[in-house]
Write an enzyme that holds these catalytic residues in place. Structure first.
Site, PDB file in Angstrom:
ATOM      1  CG  ASP A   1     -17.125 -10.980 -20.974  1.00  0.00           C
ATOM      2  OD1 ASP A   1     -17.884 -10.840 -21.958  1.00  0.00           O
ATOM      3  OD2 ASP A   1     -16.914 -12.069 -20.434  1.00  0.00           O
TER       4      ASP A   1
ATOM      5  CB  ILE B   1     -17.851 -26.219 -11.481  1.00  0.00           C
ATOM      6  CG1 ILE B   1     -17.362 -27.111 -12.624  1.00  0.00           C
ATOM      7  CG2 ILE B   1     -19.221 -26.681 -11.021  1.00  0.00           C
ATOM      8  CD1 ILE B   1     -17.129 -28.542 -12.220  1.00  0.00           C
TER       9      ILE B   1
ATOM     10  CG  PHE C   1     -13.435 -19.421 -14.803  1.00  0.00           C
ATOM     11  CD1 PHE C   1     -13.782 -19.838 -13.529  1.00  0.00           C
ATOM     12  CD2 PHE C   1     -12.301 -18.661 -14.963  1.00  0.00           C
ATOM     13  CE1 PHE C   1     -13.012 -19.501 -12.433  1.00  0.00           C
ATOM     14  CE2 PHE C   1     -11.521 -18.311 -13.877  1.00  0.00           C
ATOM     15  CZ  PHE C   1     -11.879 -18.738 -12.602  1.00  0.00           C
TER      16      PHE C   1
END
Length: 887
Positions: A728, A598, A596
């Site tokens: 998730d 940092i 995705f």
């Protein structure tokens, strides 16, 4: 005279006896070993004497071992083991520090000191050994899990090579070695089955039911085990007799352990077997030669002095041919290969000077610096092993010839330098031109302008289902301009934000941007007090302003733009009050990175003199973000706004844009994600230790695991009550704050549902955490999250192990259909494991709700002497309908 003769004969006999019967050690050795595996050094004699002629002597000689000229003593107990009357030394768990020179010292029959040296060198493990090490015998008994199968060290040591090669017609065997953890009273059955298949991981496989023997042995009699064990050791051997080409392929062995408590565990391995069809040692067992073999050899060539030249001879088809490359030294103009010709290359299994052992159909010969003496005629000749004899040079065999001409190219060096200089200049010019074009596009004409469209079904949506239905917006990105320059960009801003100032602002946004970005129109002073307030709450006055038809655009309102390193601009509607300005953030060090983006640690500076700074985490995109990354970011922000605040869900504080780059400001979890947190405790000490904010050291216990489980279940209960599915849920997506409390995070895949959600697009998915209905039908419900929660329970009670370690992701669906589930963790009670199995029911309707799970976990916690958890997280009552204005 006769007496002297007898004395001489006797002395000669005694001398011969001393020479023939004296004790000797084998030659010095270079020994290679692999990290994490035993290093074995053998100092036994070469056993050259005949026991029928020589007196048998009990070998009670003393053996002393040295490392780097220092005697090895008792201080290495546990690391080093001496066996066979100290003739053999085993060093367990080899590492780089074990490299060096070893020496064993003893005495011969004449009481003279003799010695043997070993040069031990560590090498990288083969790919097969690395695969086997994942399930190897644990050196520490605390890492051993009851009811599991492990590979014994013998299994891994036997796989230095990734492929098993056997000569055609030979006999061999495939051997597997197992350690089964658990007492005989706990084990129900242990079975080993062998299969044959032509392709790796093929479902089309044949059961092998003959020439197989499986043995049981006492583990404590095995020299390569570094410790005493309570389990059982097995070996299974598949015997191969008179192997043929049809036997070449893949042989897999599958071991299955079933315990009396109902749990089971499996371990499998696949051998790749190749047959050497060209066996020079036994030519009668090779295949017959084809009548018309094809030989590919170099054409006539010219080469400059000091250049490199390669001779390559390739024979097709690959059958049992002896291949050689010859140079004719007798007469360069005679293309016939003569008997006295010099053989440049012949190899048998890597040993030069004997012939060519056909592992490949190609023979190479290279000269790095060609000289004049290399000029001449060369030939590639093939000889069938079946017809091989000492006079093969005098027979006519298939061959191909080529002539090599060597010339002095120094006279052409001037033109070579010129040509080389021109080529380098052209390359440099092309590179410079490319860079100039890139810079020109970036700073002049390189912008692609896109607008982000965020459409909500209702103008007002609120974070509570008793007020209005919770619905996610439809987010799309539309390209509105391609390759505009700076002046055109300014005109675009004026067109979008200054023209028609009398038109209501809400209508302008609708016209140019439809619905827009996630953040509401409100201004918040950043301090520790207001960080605890729900995001999206605005005053009635601000709401009235936003819904008023007389609202006009402020002429100085800044435009909000995201920009990536590919010269793409994403235009977002301007906002009066961002929750954070960039100046209020002090960005610290990087604490994480993934697909995705940092994550950095940061401080939020207070706007008030009396309030302290607040530690937060900043989640940002990679500089190469694209359309889907922007959509995912907005979806996660929208979802976190809708979710609101809960004690066991990570909180969103706000966001800002810094030079075209988005920052999402969220709650900081100092201990990172739960999976790595558990693994760190497992590796740092035998009993995990954590340090809370009060500075006290706490040991992780089963009670802590139960508390973690309850806190995660409470967070998921809150989400399910709001008709939200996470999709998730895994230990890696649960964060641990400074008070060691659980915080559910990562809502990039989260969706709002009425009854179920069906995924229609492809993408990366957490296969081993997904329920069967998700894998087969792509249908997600709250009960799908319940299944994933059961996997999280298993991760907690195994302290961060990966679920289904022996099953590949592409085989998960079939494994679940076959009823395979994770085995019982060593730290979980029977009652806890029964709860996991109930959660992993194939029928979603038979799975517990999160409320029921909390009740059962609380009961287990009380049974273990714990206290009932206080469920004092923030509850939002039905009359607290916070509205969030979307422009």
């Amino acid at each position: 005279m006769l007496n002297k003769f007898i004395v001489i004969v006797t002395m000669l006999a005694m001398w011969n006896y001393a020479q023939d019967c004296n004790f000797e050690l084998s030659k010095n050795e270079t020994v290679q070993f692999t990290s994490f595996l035993p290093l074995i050094l053998n100092c036994a004699s070469i056993s050259k004497f005949d026991t029928d002629l020589c007196e048998t002597i009990n070998d009670e000689r003393p053996y002393n071992w040295y490392f780097q000229n220092k005697k090895i003593g008792n201080e290495t107990k546990g690391k080093i083991k001496l066996v066979s009357s100290s003739q053999q030394m085993i060093i367990f768990n080899g590492s780089a520090s074990d490299e060096g020179n070893y020496m064993c010292e003893t005495i011969n029959n004449n009481k003279e000191f003799i010695s043997k040296t070993f040069d031990a060198r560590m090498i990288e493990p083969s790919m097969t050994q690395m695969e086997l090490l994942l399930n190897s015998f644990p050196n520490d008994h605390q890492e051993e899990i009851n009811g599991r199968i492990y590979w014994l060290p013998e299994m891994i040591l036997n796989h230095i090579r990734d492929v098993v090669i056997i000569n055609q017609g030979a006999e061999s065997d495939l051997h597997s070695f197992y350690y089964v953890s658990g007492s005989d009273s706990q084990i129900s059955t242990f079975d080993v089955q062998w299969y044959f298949h032509y392709q790796p991981k093929s479902e089309d496989k044949t059961i092998i039911d003959h020439n197989i023997k499986t043995f049981y042995s006492s583990c404590n009699d095995l020299d390569l085990l570094p410790r005493k064990v309570n389990g059982s050791c097995y070996s299974s051997r598949l015997y191969l007799y008179n192997v043929e080409i049809k036997d070449q392929g893949f042989y897999s062995v599958e071991a299955t352990l079933r315990m009396k408590n109902g749990s089971s565990h499996g371990l499998n391995f696949t051998y790749e077997l190749k047959i050497n069809i060209a066996n020079i040692l036994d030519p009668d067992k090779t295949n017959s030669i084809l009548s018309t073999p094809q030989i590919s050899f170099n054409l006539n060539s010219r080469v400059c002095i000091n250049d490199r030249f390669d001779w390559i001879c390739k024979v097709t088809p690959v059958v049992s041919y002896y291949v050689t490359i010859y140079k004719n030294n007798s007469n360069p103009n005679n293309i016939t290969v003569l008997a006295e010709s010099e053989v440049l290359q012949m190899n048998i299994d890597g040993n030069s000077g004997q012939g060519f052992y056909l592992k490949s159909s190609t023979v190479n010969y290279s000269v790095n610096s060609v000289q004049r003496e290399h000029a001449g005629v060369y030939a590639c000749r093939i000889i069938n092993f079946k017809d091989y004899s000492s006079d093969h040079q005098n027979r006519h065999e298939p061959e191909v010839l080529m002539r090599l001409t060597v010339k002095d190219c120094v006279g052409n060096s001037y033109f070579t330098i010129i040509w080389y200089s021109i080529s380098v200049g052209i390359i440099i010019l092309v590179v410079i031109s490319f860079l100039i074009i890139r810079l020109y596009n970036k700073y002049s004409n390189g912008y692609i302008v896109k607008t982000v469209i965020v459409q909500h079904p209702n103008k007002l949506y609120v974070p509570h289902d008793t007020c209005f239905p919770l619905l996610m917006p439809d987010i799309t990105i539309k390209t509105i301009h391609k390759h505009i320059n700076s002046s055109e960009d300014s005109l675009l801003q004026q067109k979008h934000f200054t023209n028609n100032s009398n038109i209501p602002f809400s209508q302008k946004i609708s016209k140019y941007f439809r619905k827009s970005f996630i953040f509401s129109y409100r201004h918040v002073d950043v301090s520790s007090s207001n960080l605890d307030s729900p995001l999206g709450v605005i005053s009635n006055t601000e709401t009235n302003k936003l819904t008023s038809n007389s609202l006009t655009v402020e002429t100085q309102r800044p435009q909000l733009i995201l920009q990536n390193d590919a010269n793409t601009k994403y235009i977002l509607p301007s906002n009066i009050g961002w929750i954070f300005s960039r100046d209020s953030l002090i960005i610290g060090s990087k604490i994480g990175e993934g697909a995705f983006g940092i994550v950095y640690s940061a401080l939020v500076k207070s706007f008030s003199e009396n309030s302290a700074s607040v530690e937060v985490a900043i989640k940002t995109l990679h500089t190469s973000f694209g359309d889907q990354d922007v959509i995912n970011l907005i979806q996660e922000l929208e979802m976190m706004k809708i979710i609101g605040r809960h004690r066991h869900i990570i909180s969103l504080y706000g966001a800002c844009i810094d030079n075209g780059h988005p920052y999402m400001v969220i709650e900081l979890a100092k201990h990172g994600n739960l999976r790595d947190f558990l693994r760190a405790q497992r590796s740092q000490s035998k009993v995990g230790e954590i340090q809370n904010s009060g500075g006290l050291v706490t040991r992780l216990t089963v009670t802590d695991f139960l508390r973690f489980s309850i806190e995660i279940a409470e967070g998921m209960e809150y989400l399910s009550s709001r008709k939200i599915i996470h999709r998730d849920l895994a230990a890696r997506n649960v964060l641990v704050d400074q008070y060691v409390e659980m915080k559910i995070a990562d809502f990039g895949l989260t969706r709002i549902v009425e009854n179920y959600y069906r995924k229609t697009t492809d993408g990366r998915l957490p296969i081993k955490w997904m329920a069967p209905e998700c894998l087969l039908d792509r249908v997600y419900t709250v009960k799908s999250d319940v299944w994933s929660y059961g996997i999280v329970l298993w991760e907690i009670f195994t302290m961060g192990q990966t679920p289904y370690p022996t099953i590949q992701s592409d085989g998960m669906h079939q494994a679940l259909r076959n009823g395979i589930r994770n085995e019982k963790p060593a730290l979980a009670s029977d009652e806890m494991y029964r709860l996991m199995l109930t959660i992993w029911n194939d029928d979603p309707l038979e799975r517990h709700t999160f409320s029921e799970i909390i009740d059962k976990l609380t009961h287990i916690q009380l049974s273990n002497g714990g206290s009932s958890p206080k469920r004092d997280y923030l509850e939002i009552s039905s009359n607290q309908c916070y509205s969030t204005t979307i422009v």
